[in-house]
Motif scaffolding. Sequence first.
Motif, PDB file in Angstrom:
ATOM      1  N   GLY A  24     -21.573 -54.523  74.173  1.00 42.02           N
ATOM      2  CA  GLY A  24     -21.323 -54.766  75.589  1.00 42.02           C
ATOM      3  C   GLY A  24     -21.339 -53.356  76.256  1.00 42.02           C
ATOM      4  N   ALA A  25     -22.469 -52.654  76.209  1.00 42.29           N
ATOM      5  CA  ALA A  25     -22.552 -51.230  76.582  1.00 42.29           C
ATOM      6  C   ALA A  25     -23.809 -51.195  77.468  1.00 42.29           C
ATOM      7  N   THR A  26     -23.787 -50.061  78.103  1.00 43.56           N
ATOM      8  CA  THR A  26     -24.816 -49.944  79.393  1.00 43.56           C
ATOM      9  C   THR A  26     -26.281 -49.618  78.528  1.00 43.56           C
ATOM     10  N   SER A  27     -27.208 -49.926  79.047  1.00 39.98           N
ATOM     11  CA  SER A  27     -28.801 -49.686  78.652  1.00 39.98           C
ATOM     12  C   SER A  27     -28.915 -48.205  78.025  1.00 39.98           C
ATOM     13  N   PRO A  28     -28.592 -47.188  78.778  1.00 38.58           N
ATOM     14  CA  PRO A  28     -28.525 -45.850  78.236  1.00 38.58           C
ATOM     15  C   PRO A  28     -27.711 -45.684  76.715  1.00 38.58           C
ATOM     16  N   ALA A  29     -26.455 -46.205  76.881  1.00 35.53           N
ATOM     17  CA  ALA A  29     -25.628 -46.390  75.474  1.00 35.53           C
ATOM     18  C   ALA A  29     -26.376 -47.131  74.540  1.00 35.53           C
ATOM     19  N   GLY A  30     -27.052 -48.077  74.730  1.00 35.39           N
ATOM     20  CA  GLY A  30     -27.827 -48.884  73.607  1.00 35.39           C
ATOM     21  C   GLY A  30     -28.888 -48.012  73.246  1.00 35.39           C
ATOM     22  N   LYS A  31     -29.603 -47.193  73.979  1.00 36.52           N
ATOM     23  CA  LYS A  31     -30.456 -46.434  73.398  1.00 36.52           C
ATOM     24  C   LYS A  31     -29.685 -45.136  72.642  1.00 36.52           C
ATOM     25  N   ASP A  32     -28.701 -44.743  73.008  1.00 40.36           N
ATOM     26  CA  ASP A  32     -28.021 -43.581  72.225  1.00 40.36           C
ATOM     27  C   ASP A  32     -27.639 -44.174  70.930  1.00 40.36           C
ATOM     28  N   ILE A  33     -27.190 -45.515  70.741  1.00 40.31           N
ATOM     29  CA  ILE A  33     -26.959 -46.007  69.468  1.00 40.31           C
ATOM     30  C   ILE A  33     -28.022 -46.206  68.513  1.00 40.31           C
ATOM     31  N   LEU A  34     -29.295 -46.415  69.267  1.00 40.63           N
ATOM     32  CA  LEU A  34     -30.544 -46.547  68.184  1.00 40.63           C
ATOM     33  C   LEU A  34     -30.757 -45.245  67.946  1.00 40.63           C
ATOM     34  N   ASP A  35     -30.704 -44.157  68.799  1.00 42.57           N
ATOM     35  CA  ASP A  35     -30.850 -42.788  68.467  1.00 42.57           C
ATOM     36  C   ASP A  35     -30.109 -42.295  67.068  1.00 42.57           C
ATOM     37  N   ALA A  36     -29.221 -42.685  67.120  1.00 42.60           N
ATOM     38  CA  ALA A  36     -28.029 -42.414  66.127  1.00 42.60           C
ATOM     39  C   ALA A  36     -28.535 -42.971  64.767  1.00 42.60           C
ATOM     40  N   TYR A  37     -29.027 -44.351  64.898  1.00 41.52           N
ATOM     41  CA  TYR A  37     -29.612 -44.961  63.602  1.00 41.52           C
ATOM     42  C   TYR A  37     -30.733 -44.161  63.385  1.00 41.52           C
ATOM     43  N   GLU A  38     -31.705 -43.866  64.246  1.00 43.01           N
ATOM     44  CA  GLU A  38     -32.987 -43.281  63.826  1.00 43.01           C
ATOM     45  C   GLU A  38     -32.650 -41.903  63.324  1.00 43.01           C
ATOM     46  N   GLU A  39     -31.683 -41.204  63.743  1.00 44.40           N
ATOM     47  CA  GLU A  39     -31.651 -39.706  63.106  1.00 44.40           C
ATOM     48  C   GLU A  39     -30.799 -40.023  61.747  1.00 44.40           C
ATOM     49  N   THR A  40     -29.860 -40.908  61.577  1.00 48.98           N
ATOM     50  CA  THR A  40     -29.450 -40.904  60.085  1.00 48.98           C
ATOM     51  C   THR A  40     -30.313 -41.526  59.209  1.00 48.98           C
ATOM     52  N   GLY A  41     -31.217 -42.328  59.729  1.00 49.84           N
ATOM     53  CA  GLY A  41     -32.119 -42.830  58.974  1.00 49.84           C
ATOM     54  C   GLY A  41     -33.117 -41.865  58.245  1.00 49.84           C
ATOM     55  N   GLU A  42     -33.182 -40.789  58.696  1.00 44.80           N
ATOM     56  CA  GLU A  42     -34.026 -39.626  58.189  1.00 44.80           C
ATOM     57  C   GLU A  42     -33.361 -38.880  57.197  1.00 44.80           C
ATOM     58  N   ILE A  43     -32.012 -39.066  57.023  1.00 47.25           N
ATOM     59  CA  ILE A  43     -31.316 -37.956  56.288  1.00 47.25           C
ATOM     60  C   ILE A  43     -31.551 -38.440  54.664  1.00 47.25           C
ATOM     61  N   ALA A  44     -31.213 -39.367  54.449  1.00 52.27           N
ATOM     62  CA  ALA A  44     -31.167 -39.883  52.732  1.00 52.27           C
ATOM     63  C   ALA A  44     -32.612 -39.753  52.157  1.00 52.27           C
ATOM     64  N   PRO A  45     -33.576 -40.167  52.913  1.00 50.12           N
ATOM     65  CA  PRO A  45     -35.081 -40.168  52.410  1.00 50.12           C
ATOM     66  C   PRO A  45     -35.506 -38.693  52.079  1.00 50.12           C
ATOM     67  N   TRP A  47     -34.539 -52.891  70.688  1.00 47.09           N
ATOM     68  CA  TRP A  47     -33.477 -52.690  69.940  1.00 47.09           C
ATOM     69  C   TRP A  47     -32.493 -51.836  70.693  1.00 47.09           C
ATOM     70  N   SER A  48     -32.897 -51.274  71.959  1.00 45.62           N
ATOM     71  CA  SER A  48     -31.891 -50.507  72.676  1.00 45.62           C
ATOM     72  C   SER A  48     -30.918 -51.728  73.266  1.00 45.62           C
ATOM     73  N   GLY A  49     -31.938 -52.663  73.998  1.00 51.85           N
ATOM     74  CA  GLY A  49     -31.198 -53.779  74.678  1.00 51.85           C
ATOM     75  C   GLY A  49     -30.542 -54.612  73.843  1.00 51.85           C
ATOM     76  N   LEU A  50     -30.723 -54.918  72.426  1.00 48.33           N
ATOM     77  CA  LEU A  50     -30.114 -55.502  71.613  1.00 48.33           C
ATOM     78  C   LEU A  50     -28.703 -54.916  71.138  1.00 48.33           C
ATOM     79  N   LEU A  51     -29.017 -53.683  71.162  1.00 45.25           N
ATOM     80  CA  LEU A  51     -27.704 -53.033  70.505  1.00 45.25           C
ATOM     81  C   LEU A  51     -26.630 -52.837  71.876  1.00 45.25           C
ATOM     82  N   ALA A  52     -27.246 -52.605  72.920  1.00 45.52           N
ATOM     83  CA  ALA A  52     -26.497 -52.744  74.344  1.00 45.52           C
ATOM     84  C   ALA A  52     -25.669 -53.965  74.390  1.00 45.52           C
ATOM     85  N   ASN A  53     -26.316 -55.051  74.074  1.00 39.07           N
ATOM     86  CA  ASN A  53     -25.828 -56.302  74.212  1.00 39.07           C
ATOM     87  C   ASN A  53     -24.714 -56.798  73.241  1.00 39.07           C
ATOM     88  N   LYS A  54     -25.063 -56.292  72.022  1.00 45.12           N
ATOM     89  CA  LYS A  54     -24.213 -56.586  70.907  1.00 45.12           C
ATOM     90  C   LYS A  54     -22.608 -55.658  71.132  1.00 45.12           C
TER      91      LYS A  54
END
Length: 213
Positions: free
Chosen positions: A13-34, A4-11
């Motif tokens: 046009g970001a670096t691999s570490p940035a893709g992981k950061d985007i995934l982390d943002a998704y993961e963290e926000t996904g905990e809030i509402a539940p 998923w980090s690679g998929l987001l990085a590709n979508k």
Amino acid sequence: MNYWSGLLANKFGATSPAGKDILDAYEETGEIAPKLLRRYGITDGNRQTLTLGMFMTQLINPFRYNLFTLMYESEAPEGEMIIEYAEKEWKKQPHIGETPVQIADEVTAHGRKAVEAIEKAASSVSKDKAEFERLRNDVHCYQELADFYAEKVRAALLVLRYKYSSDISDLEKALPYLERSVEHYRKLAELTRGTYLYANSMQTMQRKIPVRG
């Protein structure tokens, strides 16, 4: 995580570490509402629309609003409702499982980490920037939502304490928390202005937020 980090990085046009950061943002926000819903909510359905916020009376007297108790009894981890936590605090009884204060701390941490991650990734984005900005805005919205609830719940606990203490200072202590919660909701409203039209409702006649009076 690598996929998923690679998929987001590709979508984006970001670096691999940035893709992981985007995934982390998704993961963290996904905990809030539940976490918010299972510890503070009235029902687990669309009648309780979390992004609309909640009245103080819904937090301190949920049974008035036809509380769906099954949500606490079987759909959430073992823990305490706001009213239970306040009573145990007053009686100096031990707490059990997940508590309202614990969740307030956790969701604010999730919001902060999500914003840090998405902002870290922003400089690496080179394509589909409009979609990234929408995602970035979503992340900031979740932070404000988390902070709004965390502050309002802390105010609610002091209001409930007043029920036992009859000490006006408890209500006075609640005021700054309540004021901060309103400020966070104002920021949330500003972030969503002109962006989200019907995300907070089903737009049907039969499903309504349970408001009395």
